[in-house]
Each structure stands twice: as C-alpha cells, then as structure tokens.
Design a protein around this motif. Structure first.
Motif, mmCIF file in Angstrom:
data_model
loop_
_atom_site.group_PDB
_atom_site.id
_atom_site.type_symbol
_atom_site.label_atom_id
_atom_site.label_comp_id
_atom_site.label_asym_id
_atom_site.label_seq_id
_atom_site.Cartn_x
_atom_site.Cartn_y
_atom_site.Cartn_z
ATOM 1 N N GLU A 64 -13.577 -35.691 24.029
ATOM 2 C CA GLU A 64 -15.079 -36.273 24.342
ATOM 3 C C GLU A 64 -14.730 -37.771 24.819
ATOM 4 N N ARG A 65 -13.622 -38.550 24.007
ATOM 5 C CA ARG A 65 -13.579 -40.101 24.136
ATOM 6 C C ARG A 65 -12.779 -40.155 25.260
ATOM 7 N N LEU A 66 -11.891 -39.199 25.763
ATOM 8 C CA LEU A 66 -11.269 -39.517 27.021
ATOM 9 C C LEU A 66 -11.789 -39.243 28.110
ATOM 10 N N ILE A 67 -12.883 -38.146 28.087
ATOM 11 C CA ILE A 67 -13.610 -37.857 29.235
ATOM 12 C C ILE A 67 -14.483 -39.136 29.535
ATOM 13 N N GLY A 68 -15.002 -39.589 28.326
ATOM 14 C CA GLY A 68 -16.010 -40.821 28.275
ATOM 15 C C GLY A 68 -15.331 -42.069 29.153
ATOM 16 N N GLU B 148 -16.411 -43.854 32.582
ATOM 17 C CA GLU B 148 -16.442 -45.441 32.686
ATOM 18 C C GLU B 148 -15.648 -45.947 33.618
ATOM 19 N N GLY B 149 -14.315 -45.571 33.767
ATOM 20 C CA GLY B 149 -13.446 -45.868 34.967
ATOM 21 C C GLY B 149 -14.103 -45.780 36.237
ATOM 22 N N GLN B 150 -14.953 -44.697 36.502
ATOM 23 C CA GLN B 150 -15.712 -44.328 37.705
ATOM 24 C C GLN B 150 -16.991 -45.269 37.759
ATOM 25 N N GLY B 151 -17.126 -46.246 37.148
ATOM 26 C CA GLY B 151 -18.463 -46.811 37.164
ATOM 27 C C GLY B 151 -19.675 -46.198 36.584
ATOM 28 N N HIS B 152 -19.560 -45.264 35.588
ATOM 29 C CA HIS B 152 -20.768 -44.716 34.731
ATOM 30 C C HIS B 152 -20.810 -45.240 33.457
ATOM 31 N N ASP B 153 -22.160 -45.303 32.873
ATOM 32 C CA ASP B 153 -22.294 -45.633 31.639
ATOM 33 C C ASP B 153 -22.261 -44.316 30.710
ATOM 34 N N SER C 276 2.645 -41.910 28.615
ATOM 35 C CA SER C 276 2.940 -40.630 29.356
ATOM 36 C C SER C 276 2.740 -41.017 30.907
ATOM 37 N N PRO C 277 3.225 -40.092 31.651
ATOM 38 C CA PRO C 277 3.297 -40.287 33.289
ATOM 39 C C PRO C 277 2.054 -40.367 33.713
ATOM 40 N N VAL C 278 0.816 -39.988 33.101
ATOM 41 C CA VAL C 278 -0.547 -40.031 33.288
ATOM 42 C C VAL C 278 -1.113 -41.514 33.324
ATOM 43 N N PRO C 279 -1.806 -41.833 34.743
ATOM 44 C CA PRO C 279 -2.347 -42.914 34.550
ATOM 45 C C PRO C 279 -3.667 -43.114 33.605
ATOM 46 N N LEU C 280 -3.622 -44.352 33.025
ATOM 47 C CA LEU C 280 -4.740 -44.657 32.085
ATOM 48 C C LEU C 280 -6.067 -44.344 32.606
ATOM 49 N N TYR C 281 -7.033 -44.134 31.874
ATOM 50 C CA TYR C 281 -8.528 -44.221 32.254
ATOM 51 C C TYR C 281 -8.564 -44.963 33.102
ATOM 52 N N ARG C 282 -8.786 -46.360 33.183
ATOM 53 C CA ARG C 282 -9.172 -47.230 34.082
ATOM 54 C C ARG C 282 -8.463 -47.029 35.437
ATOM 55 N N LEU C 283 -7.055 -46.853 35.210
ATOM 56 C CA LEU C 283 -6.405 -46.476 36.422
ATOM 57 C C LEU C 283 -6.817 -45.435 37.197
ATOM 58 N N TYR C 284 -7.695 -44.552 36.701
ATOM 59 C CA TYR C 284 -8.225 -43.341 37.534
ATOM 60 C C TYR C 284 -9.012 -44.018 38.652
#
Lengths: 389, 435
Positions: free
Chosen positions: B119-123, B127-132, B230-238
């Motif tokens: 849940e928190r990760l999706i959140g 957020e990184g995509q500009g949603h609240d 991890s090699p996966v970019p972080l939330y905001r890096l999305y």
C-alpha cells in the motif's frame, strides 16, 4: 531521459558564474555563417582573421555582464536555446516548469545533432555528452600536425600535466589503455596523432571529473588558438566542420555569384544548431560540478519571482498601451470635430482656435505616450522573448 | 542493524547538528553525488547512472515524498541526527499505525505486513506521478485502501488475478496491482498496473521487518534503504525516469512488440501504456500503430484525405473534447485533496524543529500545486483550441497534458477508449484514401 538530467541544465543555468552564461549567450547571438564568411573573405588564408569573431563574442559578453542581471541572462540563454533548437515554449511559474523546459531542450538537441551529424546515433543527454567529449579529444589529434614544432612540445607538456592531475591508480589505467609505461614525448606524439590518446582521455573524464574536463577544454582551446581560433570549445568544435564547408570554393563561389541562398540558409542553420547543442552539453557538464545546490535553488526561486514580475509588467504595459491608443483615438476625434466645426463658421474658428490647438497638443501627447507605451510593452515582451510569456 | 543507510552524506549530519536544517534540505543524500562521481555516472553504464540518479536526490526530495504520503511520520522525528531521519523512514514508524491485533508473529504477520508495505509503496509511486494519496485513519476500509486525488482505490499485491475478480464481485472501486500481473490484467476495466511494484521485493521487505525487532515496535527496517540498494529506481524516480512525451509517442507509434528506448528500456509500449493510462492505454499501442504510417504521405494526398476524412477527424476531436472535459472536471476534487494534505502537513509540523521541515515541505507542495493548476489551465486552453490541431496528433498532446496535470487514468477511461477506437478509424480512413 530523466528529470535528474534535466535539472543538470537548469542547475547550471542558475549557479555557474554570470560571465559563463553571458559568453554562451553572446556566442549564440553573434556567430553566424555570414560573419564567418566575411572574415574568411577579408582575410583569406589569414587564420588569425577568426580572432575577430572571438573578440566580438567577448565584447558582447562583457556588455551583457555589465548591463544584464543573472536572472535575465539565464532566461535569455534558455530562450536562445529554445529558439535555435525549436523546443516548445514554456511558462516559468514553478520548479517543474524548468524540468519540462530543459527536458524539451535536451530532446530538441538530440534531434538536432542526429540531423546535423550523421555519425551521431544517440538518443539521450548521456549520448550527446559522450559524443561531444570524444569529438573534443579527437580534435587534439586532428589539429596536432598543423602546429609548429614548439607548439607541439607545449601540447605534449599540457597533455602530460593533464594526466598527472589524475589519481595515481587512474594514471596507471590511462597508461594501460595506451599500452605503455613511460609517456615519452615520442610515444605521446604517436598517441595524439593516432587517436589512441583521445579515447584514453575521453574515458578519463569520468575519472578526473569536471576539473579534468575543463583542463582538457583549455588544452583544446589553446591548440585552437595556435591555429587561429580561440572561441570556447563548444563553438570551436562546431565551427571547424562548417568552416571547412564555407572555405570550400564549391560553397562560396556560388555564394559570391548569388543564388546560394538556400545553401547558405541550410549551412547557417546547421552551424547555429550545432552551437546550441554544444552549449547544452557544456551546461550539462557544468551541472555535474555544482557544489552548492542551495544556490541554484535560491536563484531558481528568484527567477520564478522575476518571471511573475515580468508577466505582471507586460500585462500592465499592454494595458497602458491600449489606454494610450484609446486616448489618441479620442484626441484625434475631438481635433477633427473642432476643425470641422471651425471650417463651417469663420467666427467660431477664431474662438475655437485655442481649443483646436489644445486638441492638437493632446493628440501629440497621446502619440508620445503611445510610442513610449508601445516600446515598453515590446521591451517587456522582448526581455523574455521566446519563452511564452 | 547492518542495512545500508539512506543518508551517507556527512554534511547532512553536520548541518543537522548545527541546527541548519533548512540548508540540509538541499544536500544530496549520498556522497555518490560528488561532482566527479556525477560526471562519471553521466558518462558510463546504466547501473552507475541509476546510482547517480539516486544520489542526486536531496534530503528535501526524500522528506517531501515520504511526508506527502504520510504526514504523521513527522511526529516521530527528532531531527537531531541523520540517524534519526533514517529512522523516520523505517518501516517501524509507518507500521506503528498498523493495528497490532492484526499482526500475530506468524506467517499471517508477514502477509499483513506485505499488504501494508505494498500500500505504502503504491502510494509513493502515485505521489511521484503527481497524485495526492490519502490513507484513511482506520485501516481496512471496506473495498478500498486509499483515496487517490479524492477517488477511492483498492491496492493489491498478488500472485494471480483471482483476488482481483473477488474484489470486483463485491465492489466497483478501481484496483492498482503489482507489475507481475501486467500481462494478465491488460485491457481489464478498472485495473491499473504499478510497474514499480514487485511482489518479490514487497515480500522481502515484510520478511526483513519480521526479522528485525519482532516486526514493528522497535525494529529499524529501513524500507527505503532496501529500495535504495536495489536496482529498481525509487518512488520519485518513477517520474524522473519516465520520459512522458517519449513514452506517449512510443505508445502512439510502436506496437507492443517493440520496446521503448532510453531510460525506460525493457518495458513494452503496451505495458507502459497500461501503467500510464490503464486498460485503454495498454491497447493504444496496437491500434494506433498505423497512424505513423498513415501520417506519412504526399501533400496533395494530404489535402484530399483531409476532405474525405473530415467526419472521422471531427469524431476524434469530439472524443478528445470529452476526454479533456472529464479530466478538467476532476480537478476541483484533486485541488481539495491537495489542500487537505497541505493542512495535514502544516498540522504535523507545528512544533519544534519540525517547523523548518514543514516550511520546506509546504513550499514544495505549493510549487507543485502551481504547476498542477497551470497544467489544468493549459489543458483547458488545448480543449478550446482543439479545432486547429491535427486530429492525428490530438491524442498525444492530450495525454501528455493529462499526465502532467497529475490526473489519474481512471477518470478518463471511457472517453479515452472511444478516442482510441476513433483515432484508429481515422488512421484506417487515411490509409484507404491514400491508397
């Protein structure tokens, strides 16, 4: 391409010294093919003739430094890059607007270089930088043989100094890439001309960092100076190929007899786009060297405030211009009315002469006001021209 | 604890100790952002680039994204040392809001933690995509986990689609799922893929959490540290790593068999379309692929086609207007959500050192809010000028504007699907008349 890449460009725009921004801007505005050809024709085979162009750029940059604020310079450079590369216009009301704008500029720069340089097949800022850095070091080899003996010795010494700035183990890496232990003059000369030094040094940019890169730029600039070209590297690397074309009789003989407008237009566009790509690369590299991100952030905030102020000033100037226009219309209508009335009746002409004179004065004043307002509005628009104010 | 720290820039620690929190906000998290390393990252392999991209994140970036999801985490912060900030991101702090009764120290606990972490990760990704994103105070709301721009959404991290069917048997709320299910849910109405959410990673986080400090209370399980290493970019890096215009162009011009270039490499256009624009997006690549070919023609043929395909073009514009209108209608609710989040941040940062952080977060929030509103205005202007835009290009411009305005695809699915069909029809007409 990432926002992190985009921010390299605007971080640099808002943190490198004003003089650097001014020089980039002056270069983009000053250098064109007509000027290059003019110098070429006036000093054919006189390589020092190109000094004139460099001086013009420096003079223009100095004027900018004296007369223009940091923020205005940054906006002007953004506008110049957007225009030359054909990037979309933007508003600047939030930090992310700078990401969007510089992102569009990077994309346009990639497209421009792919069109102008068929050897470039990249798709990202990283590709642009790698290509340019390789070209930079490649120039060392290309120019070397044209230098007089004593200058060649100076270049070899500069190359050795450059390598000595690297950490010990990295120096060993460079030597290993060159395949020798001892960087003797003889071997270095061979490495420079064969191009093997170019690839070894290009790889070392990442290791040596921005300081090393700047050292390499100085080296190339110095070499360029030796052959009569002292423009900054971004201009230099772009100019060499264009000058070669321009100096070719197949190009400039038709140009002299006319009918070469199309060729000129294409070559000039190509030259100026390549210059713009060079500036984008320079800014990105400078962006990697920023030590004080807070400075860039504060300057960006100032820029957003300046943009807001400019928007309001433009809006106010436009309003005043419209009011002045209406004032002029009213005064002219009144003047015409009085003149018509006076024309019908000689007696009333006498009494109305004063009113007519006043009306004409009002027309003159309104015209002056309109002229000033129009200039103000145009200046406000010009200030951030091309940036969708 | 042995986990990598999020912050390894000693200047951050020094600035915090000196009470210069405002300056610390602009410091990069890692020393990998030293100029030399940054330049090397720019000139070398993709792996190093990712590391460099992470290193370019500042403490302010990190705090902004994390606190924007959960303003309550600020209450646990001391801001006396960089370790206390690392602690701020620990799973334990978030998990403190998770009802203890739901977490027996068994496999059930891991499952519970998994759901919570997902849940928190999706959140954060949203957020990184500009949603609240707002998580309700009481967890386990029937049928939905969070409000995204004011709209209820269910978040799921599953091994198969069975759970999704079960959800839709009872509720109508849209669902966001993990990346592994992307191909299974392609085209499924109301289902969106978070292509950064990997089930294996979520599981790893939950299991680590159980190993460290019995799951919750004292455990220091730096969620973001695990992501960072991890090699996966972080939330905001999305958002950072997604070249939106390029991505949309790729969806328009590529078929799902082809890959999107640049930093997004490895995702097919269809999957990317699904991630950006949901079910309609995932099929757009296939049906719109012909547009690029149809758009290439001689000028004379273009004029003739213009006359013969006028009806199709008008239909495309009509659907585009409808899509833009729906998107714009969602803005007021989004604004309300943003304003509520701002109030929550202000409320959580009233006291002590948190006020400095609060000022910073609120300033960034306001800046993003201006951006969002400007994009909404731009979208409104685009809608009013649609008649003068080439209908083949309408959809690309429209979707870029909608994404930049941070409007979730769920809001526009229905007209977007129609726009998809009509644009494909236009492309077919053009091909026919060009032949």
């Amino acid at each position: 391409m990432s926002d992190a890449d985009h921010s390299l460009i605007h971080d640099a725009l808002f943190s490198v010294p004003k003089e650097v921004i001014a020089e980039h801007l002056a270069g983009l505005e000053t250098v064109n093919l007509a000027r290059l050809l003019g110098e070429k024709v006036s000093g054919f085979l006189d390589r020092s003739a190109h000094q004139g162009m460099a001086d013009k750029v420096k003079t223009s940059a100095a004027v900018y430094v004296q007369t223009t604020t940091d923020t205005d310079l940054s906006f002007k450079l953004l506008a110049a890059l957007s225009q030359l590369l054909g990037a979309s216009p933007h508003q600047f009301r939030s930090v992310r607007d700078f990401d969007d704008a510089t992102g569009d500029i990077i994309k346009a720069a990639v497209v421009a270089l792919r069109e102008e340089d068929k050897t470039f097949l990249g798709s990202s800022l990283q590709d642009l930088i790698q290509h340019t850095v390789n070209a930079l070091f490649g120039e060392v080899g290309k120019q070397f043989d044209h230098l007089p003996q004593e200058k060649q010795a100076d270049v070899l010494k500069a190359v050795r100094d450059l390598i000595s700035r690297l950490p010990q183990e990295k120096q060993a890496d460079v030597r290993a890439k060159l395949g020798v232990n001892d960087l003797s003059d003889e071997y270095l000369r061979h490495a420079v001309v064969s191009g093997s030094l170019a690839s070894a040094l290009a790889g070392a940019v990442g290791i040596g960092g921005f300081g090393f890169y700047m050292g390499a730029v100085s080296l190339v600039s110095a070499m360029a100076g030796a052959v009569g070209l002292t423009l900054p590297f971004a201009f230099y690397t772009s100019l060499t190929s264009t000058i070669a074309v321009a100096a070719n009789p197949l190009f400039f003989l038709p140009a002299l007899v006319g009918g070469a407008a199309l060729i000129y237009s294409r070559q000039n566009r190509s030259l100026r786009r390549k210059l713009a790509v060079g500036v984008v690369v320079q800014l990105a590299l400078a962006g990697t060297a920023i030590e004080t991100p807070m400075t860039a952030e504060n300057n960006r905030k100032r820029a957003i405030a300046a943009w807001q102020h400019a928007t309001e000033a433009l809006s106010a100037a436009e309003d005043e211009r419209i009011n002045a226009e209406r004032g002029l219309e009213t005064a002219e209508a009144l003047s015409a009315e009085i003149a018509t009335a006076a024309g019908h009746d000689a007696e009333s002409f006498k009494t109305m002469r004063g009113a007519l004179s006043a009306a004409r004065q009002a027309v003159d004043t309104a015209r002056q006001v309109l002229s000033v307002r129009t200039r103000t509005a145009a200046a406000a628009k010009d200030r951030y021209w091309g940036l969708a104010l | 604890m042995g986990e990598p720290s999020i912050i390894d820039n000693p200047r951050i620690d020094q600035l915090i100790r000196d009470g210069r929190l405002d300056e610390a906000m602009y410091e990069p998290l890692r020393t990998t952002s030293e100029p030399t390393v940054r330049l090397r990252g720019l000139l070398s392999s993709v792996g190093l680039q990712e590391d460099t991209a992470y290193g370019s994140l500042t403490l302010g970036d990190l705090l902004y994204d994390v606190i924007h999801v959960d303003p309550i985490v600020l209450q646990a912060a001391e801001f006396s040392h960089s370790h206390s900030i690392d602690g701020l991101f620990s799973f334990a702090v978030w998990a403190a809001t998770f009802p203890a009764s739901d977490v027996p120290s068994t496999q059930g606990a891991i499952n519970g933690l998994e759901g919570f972490a997902a849940e928190r990760l999706i959140g954060m990704h949203l957020e990184g995509q500009g949603h609240d994103v707002h998580f309700p105070d009481v967890s386990n709301e029937p049928g939905y986990d969070a409000l995204v721009d004011g709209h209820p959404f269910q978040f799921k991290c599953l091994a198969d689609v069975q759970g999704i069917h079960e959800h839709f048997a009872r509720y109508t709320y849209p669902v966001i799922v993990n990346s592994e299910l992307a191909s299974d849910v392609a085209g499924m109405p109301g289902v969106y893929v978070d292509d950064l959410l990997h089930r294996s990673q979520v599981r790893e986080i939950a299991e680590s959490s159980m190993q460290h400090g019995t799951g919750m209370a004292e455990g220091h399980v730096p969620l973001l540290s695990i992501l960072a290493s991890s090699p996966v970019p972080l939330y905001r890096l999305y958002r950072r790593e997604t070249d939106l215009v390029g991505a949309v162009s790729a969806i328009v011009t590529n078929t799902s068999a082809r890959y999107v270039g640049g930093t997004i490499g490895g995702k097919s256009a269809a999957i990317l379309g699904g991630a950006l624009f949901g079910p309609a997006g995932s099929v757009l690549g296939l049906s719109l692929g012909s547009i690029a070919g149809a758009a290439v023609g001689r000028n004379a043929a273009r004029i003739a086609r213009g006359v013969l395909t006028k009806g199709d073009a008008q239909a495309v514009r009509g659907a585009a207007i409808e899509t833009a209108t729906l998107a714009l209608e969602s803005i007021p609710l989004k604004r309300e959500a943003w304003e509520a989040k701002r109030a929550a941040v202000v409320d959580a940062t009233k006291f002590g050192k948190a006020t400095v952080i609060g000022s910073y977060i609120v300033a960034r929030h306001d800046d993003d809010f201006v951006y969002m509103n400007d994009r909404a205005r731009e979208l409104a202007r685009f809608r009013s000028e649609l008649q003068s835009v080439d209908p083949s290009d309408v959809w690309k411009h429209l979707l870029v504007l909608i994404k930049r305005a941070g409007i979730h695809a769920n809001v526009i699915q229905e007209p977007l699907s129609r726009l998809n069909v009509l644009t494909a029809g236009l492309a077919a007409s053009k091909s026919r008349w060009m032949a």
